[in-house]
Design a protein around this motif. Structure first.
Motif, PDB file in Angstrom:
ATOM      1  N   UNK A 550      22.267  34.939  40.495  1.00 21.55           N
ATOM      2  CA  UNK A 550      22.594  33.775  39.751  1.00 21.55           C
ATOM      3  C   UNK A 550      23.457  32.591  38.762  1.00 21.55           C
ATOM      4  N   UNK A 551      24.431  31.732  40.178  1.00 23.70           N
ATOM      5  CA  UNK A 551      25.539  31.178  39.319  1.00 23.70           C
ATOM      6  C   UNK A 551      26.250  30.353  38.345  1.00 23.70           C
ATOM      7  N   UNK A 552      26.657  31.214  37.147  1.00 22.82           N
ATOM      8  CA  UNK A 552      26.593  30.603  36.073  1.00 22.82           C
ATOM      9  C   UNK A 552      27.608  29.642  35.665  1.00 22.82           C
ATOM     10  N   UNK A 553      28.489  28.585  35.582  1.00 23.76           N
ATOM     11  CA  UNK A 553      29.591  28.405  34.886  1.00 23.76           C
ATOM     12  C   UNK A 553      28.969  26.965  34.068  1.00 23.76           C
ATOM     13  N   UNK A 554      29.254  26.801  32.431  1.00 21.88           N
ATOM     14  CA  UNK A 554      28.626  25.956  31.144  1.00 21.88           C
ATOM     15  C   UNK A 554      29.842  26.002  30.452  1.00 21.88           C
ATOM     16  N   UNK A 555      30.807  25.155  30.456  1.00 18.36           N
ATOM     17  CA  UNK A 555      31.693  24.776  29.645  1.00 18.36           C
ATOM     18  C   UNK A 555      31.226  24.919  28.350  1.00 18.36           C
ATOM     19  N   UNK A 556      31.995  25.488  26.973  1.00 17.82           N
ATOM     20  CA  UNK A 556      31.270  25.102  26.094  1.00 17.82           C
ATOM     21  C   UNK A 556      31.891  23.847  25.271  1.00 17.82           C
ATOM     22  N   UNK A 557      31.882  22.784  25.560  1.00 18.52           N
ATOM     23  CA  UNK A 557      32.287  21.654  24.907  1.00 18.52           C
ATOM     24  C   UNK A 557      31.152  19.879  26.029  1.00 18.52           C
ATOM     25  N   UNK A 558      31.144  19.285  24.968  1.00 19.18           N
ATOM     26  CA  UNK A 558      30.105  17.986  25.023  1.00 19.18           C
ATOM     27  C   UNK A 558      31.572  17.115  25.880  1.00 19.18           C
ATOM     28  N   UNK A 559      32.459  17.163  26.066  1.00 20.90           N
ATOM     29  CA  UNK A 559      33.526  17.470  26.442  1.00 20.90           C
ATOM     30  C   UNK A 559      33.905  15.158  25.788  1.00 20.90           C
ATOM     31  N   UNK A 574      34.423  28.790  28.865  1.00 19.89           N
ATOM     32  CA  UNK A 574      33.777  28.160  30.112  1.00 19.89           C
ATOM     33  C   UNK A 574      33.382  29.485  30.166  1.00 19.89           C
ATOM     34  N   UNK A 575      31.899  29.868  29.876  1.00 19.46           N
ATOM     35  CA  UNK A 575      30.433  30.467  29.725  1.00 19.46           C
ATOM     36  C   UNK A 575      30.700  30.902  31.557  1.00 19.46           C
ATOM     37  N   UNK A 576      31.019  31.917  32.357  1.00 21.59           N
ATOM     38  CA  UNK A 576      30.948  31.381  33.547  1.00 21.59           C
ATOM     39  C   UNK A 576      30.741  33.100  34.196  1.00 21.59           C
ATOM     40  N   UNK A 577      30.383  33.814  35.279  1.00 19.78           N
ATOM     41  CA  UNK A 577      30.470  34.393  35.763  1.00 19.78           C
ATOM     42  C   UNK A 577      31.110  34.270  37.499  1.00 19.78           C
ATOM     43  N   UNK A 578      31.809  33.676  37.285  1.00 18.40           N
ATOM     44  CA  UNK A 578      32.953  33.104  38.409  1.00 18.40           C
ATOM     45  C   UNK A 578      34.017  33.852  38.035  1.00 18.40           C
ATOM     46  N   UNK A 579      34.968  34.018  39.707  1.00 15.61           N
ATOM     47  CA  UNK A 579      36.206  34.563  39.218  1.00 15.61           C
ATOM     48  C   UNK A 579      37.245  34.064  38.674  1.00 15.61           C
ATOM     49  N   UNK A 580      37.111  32.094  39.215  1.00 15.78           N
ATOM     50  CA  UNK A 580      38.460  31.336  39.240  1.00 15.78           C
ATOM     51  C   UNK A 580      37.206  30.079  38.932  1.00 15.78           C
TER      52      UNK A 580
END
Length: 755
Positions: A550-559, A574-580
């Protein structure tokens, strides 16, 4: 053949208890089980309201098929100190609120209608674990698990124990012990036949032997071509046991698996392969209804831990939990540390004797579950009591030679009587204290904690939690610090091969006593809210899984420009398992953000962090500048696998009403419905306190109040089916939107008898 059927309908309930009531049914509130004696508000209540006696009553009509049979009531769980009466006669009781018990009705049933009365005592009896001191959780009164009516021949199967020694051998072995119930006494002669099947029902092996008065022991050798139970392939097998003799026959089916689980000084190994255990602690409580949730709600919690949060282990803090939860952990491949009831306090000798009995009750209920890899045989965070814990540890090893023991402690240099030194490490909170020469660190070193000169198996069983309680409504900076603390512990654990793993405190917020929490009777210690909605810290765990899962990309912000002190969003994590991760602004400018492998060198997937010095502050960040929309794109290799967009000017646009499933069991099962206030891009609006009204029609009812308020932009509620298959119509109304209607169904479950 035996027959076991749910016995959960047509009960009546009333507060208090009078022995005179046991001879005549009282006028009470009609209820079905599971049942919570007192439904509580979400917060700011007096927990003493359930600390009293309560009475449950029902009737059992004599049937001709009862003649010559053994008749039992099996209670899966009643809180607490339950006492059972039949037609005014006291038949027995059970002090522990967390393990099952059976009451034999056979010799006391009469022709016609028989009155069953059950008294449960919600008071905190100091003679019964976990009571006698303070407890940081609630013990909700009631018959909160299922009750079963069991019929059997005079001799029947009482329990089955299955062990799989040397599971890594090419040819496998099964040791099976069949234990008998023979309440009428007398010698037993007959046969015991066992057939082993795989999950598809294909017969693997069969064996037969003679019964003796205690039962029978059978051994299967040379079993080839079998699959190990593992995290990714939780393969289960079934043993069908049939006993036959003069005047009796009985059949029972038990699931089991082949797996090797070993804690060593060099870490934890599952089936010979090193596995870093990463998990969370779980209470079995829910909003409003406390412990009284059935099979499907329990199963969903297991799925959240495994599939949503990406963990591989759960600790059943601080007591044995629902069999439905444990069974589902078997099915989905989630490891379990199960422990006896208790919280810091050790009582007198009678209390200790009861705790030792709890060890037996826990293990004899759950010894066939491959998901369970350790027995917790120590009262959570209690001081050393070597004589007491020598007893609990010895009994665990006597009952189960296949699993190691642990004892959950918070004191360093504690006597190690168990196989694994299990420790609650809250050192991360110490850096805020005015102590000299204390650097911030995720965990203590193992030898510092144990005080031993040699390495021992070592597992962290709690961290964070009360050291940094964080509400889902807390400001962004606090939530980012909450995330960081979880990441720091995870990073430290991954970096030390001698640490078998770490189990954080905790899965979700929970109701508690006035002595704890934030004064509102809530401990805001979870990575999820009480409604199982994620805080940012939840993604500290989910982002550690492989992106192929499962791809996860969760910025720790409400922007939002002004959410943080002095404004802006830096540092942006940014909490993520992406490479970039690529951040793209409306004018086309973009910034590539890479995982912070220097700050978190041991994590499988470090967070991507953008600091102010990494980007021109004139692009974004200053007061007085317009606040732009933003797009984040996540890449694995050169492939874009995720996109998230945030508005610089979010507007509350819709109320999302999202059930976990479109259908659920008609047999008094529960299903969660999530409520989320969303902006025009589908993001949660985190500061909306929107009141909503819930109306339910059809084959389900609402658990809890019909008017609630969103907290942190989200909330939820649970539905319970009414016992009949059919349609369910849920209408959610709010002041800012037209009513939202969802249609669900309840379906008849596959017929399954409790064995």
């Amino acid at each position: 053949m035996p027959h076991s059927a749910l016995f959960c309908e047509n009960w009546s309930f009333l507060p208090g208890f009078d022995p005179a009531w046991t001879t005549a049914r009282q006028t009470g509130t009609p209820v079905a089980l599971p049942h919570n004696a007192v439904d509580l508000p979400f917060d700011y209540f007096d927990e003493k309201c359930y600390q009293q006696a309560f009475t449950y009553q029902t009737t059992l009509e004599w049937q001709k098929r009862f003649a010559g049979r053994e008749i039992w009531l099996r209670f899966d769980g009643a809180m607490a100190n339950a006492q059972v009466y039949l037609n005014g006669t006291h038949l027995g009781g059970h002090p522990d609120g967390y393990t099952p018990f059976r009451i034999r009705l056979t010799d006391h049933l009469s022709d016609g209608e028989n009155l069953i009365t059950v008294m449960v005592d919600g008071s905190e009896n100091p003679d019964i674990p976990p009571f006698g001191g303070q407890i940081d959780y609630l013990t909700y009164a009631g018959i909160y698990r299922e009750v079963w009516l069991e019929q059997a021949d005079p001799v029947s199967i009482d329990n089955v124990k299955i062990e799989t020694p040397d599971p890594l051998a090419a040819e496998k072995t099964v040791h099976l012990r069949c234990l008998l119930a023979n309440p009428q006494g007398g010698a037993v002669s007959g046969t015991c036949k066992v057939v082993l099947h795989d999950g598809a029902g294909t017969q693997i092996a069969t064996a037969e032997t003679e019964l003796d008065d205690q039962g029978a022991a059978l051994e299967f050798d040379g079993l080839a071509g079998l699959t190990l139970w593992s995290l990714d392939t939780p393969t289960l097998y079934r043993a069908t046991i049939t006993i036959t003799g003069e005047g009796f026959t009985d059949t029972r089916t038990e699931s089991f698996g082949f797996r090797a689980a070993e804690f060593t000084p060099d870490g934890f190994f599952l089936n010979g392969e090193r596995v870093k255990l990463i998990g969370l602690n779980r209470h079995q409580s829910f909003p409003y209804v406390g412990y009284a949730m059935g099979r499907e709600a329990q199963e969903r919690d297991a799925e959240i831990v495994k599939h949503d949060l990406g963990c591989n282990i759960v600790r059943t803090s601080h007591y044995p939990q629902s069999k439905w939860f444990i069974e589902h952990c078997d099915r989905i491949g989630l490891l379990v540390l199960e422990e006896i009831p208790g919280w810091q306090h050790i009582g007198g000798e009678a209390w200790k004797d009861e705790a030792v009995k709890n060890v037996r009750r826990m293990i004899e209920r759950d010894w066939n579950h491959p998901s369970i890899i350790m027995w917790g045989v120590r009262i959570n965070e209690s001081v050393d009591d070597d004589a007491f814990y020598a007893r609990t540890n010895a009994l665990a090893h006597e009952l189960d030679t296949t699993r190691q023991t642990g004892g959950i402690r918070k004191h360093m240099h504690s006597t190690l009587l168990e196989d694994v030194y299990t420790f609650n490490d809250f050192v991360l909170g110490d850096f805020e204290r005015p102590l000299a020469n204390i650097a911030r660190r995720g965990l203590r070193q193992r030898e510092e904690v144990t005080g031993l000169s040699h390495p021992v198996p070592y597992l962290i069983t709690e961290y964070n939690g009360h050291m940094f309680p964080t509400k889902i409504i807390d400001n962004e900076l606090r939530q980012m610090e909450h995330v960081t603390r979880h990441l720091e512990v995870l990073d430290y654990a991954h970096g030390d091969p001698g640490i078998s793993g770490c189990i954080g405190w905790c899965m979700f917020d929970y109701n508690t006593h006035a002595d704890f929490g934030s004064g509102d009777r809530v401990c805001h210690h979870g990575v999820l809210s009480m409604f199982r909605e994620p805080k940012f810290a939840a993604h500290a765990y989910s982002s550690q899984r492989d992106p192929s899962e499962k791809v996860v990309m969760e910025p720790v912000t409400h922007w939002a420009r002004g959410e943080r002190n002095i404004g802006g969003v830096f540092p942006l994590m940014i909490l993520t398992n992406c490479d970039l991760v690529r951040m793209i602004l409306p004018d086309g400018q973009s910034v590539d953000i890479r995982p912070d492998s220097e700050g978190f060198p041991h994590l499988p997937h470090p967070p991507a962090i953008l600091r102010l010095g990494d980007v021109d502050e004139n692009i974004i960040g200053k007061w007085g500048m317009s606040w732009p929309d933003v797009t984040f794109e996540g890449f694995v290799g050169d492939t874009r696998v995720a996109t998230r967009k945030f508005s610089g000017a979010p507007v509350l646009t819709r109320l999302a009403v999202t059930p976990d499933r479109e259908s659920f069991g008609a047999d008094r099962q529960e299903m969660r419905v999530a409520l989320r206030a969303l902006d025009q891009l589908g993001n949660v609006t985190p500061f909306v306190d929107l009141p909503v009204t819930i109306a339910v029609a059809g084959a389900a009812s609402l658990l809890g109040p019909d008017q609630i308020t969103l907290r942190g932009g989200s909330a939820g509620f649970w539905l319970r089916s009414t016992g009949t298959p059919g349609d369910v119509r849920v209408t959610v109304s709010s002041p800012r939107f037209d009513p939202v209607v969802i249609n669900l169904t309840t379906t008849a479950p596959e017929k399954e008898e409790m064995q």
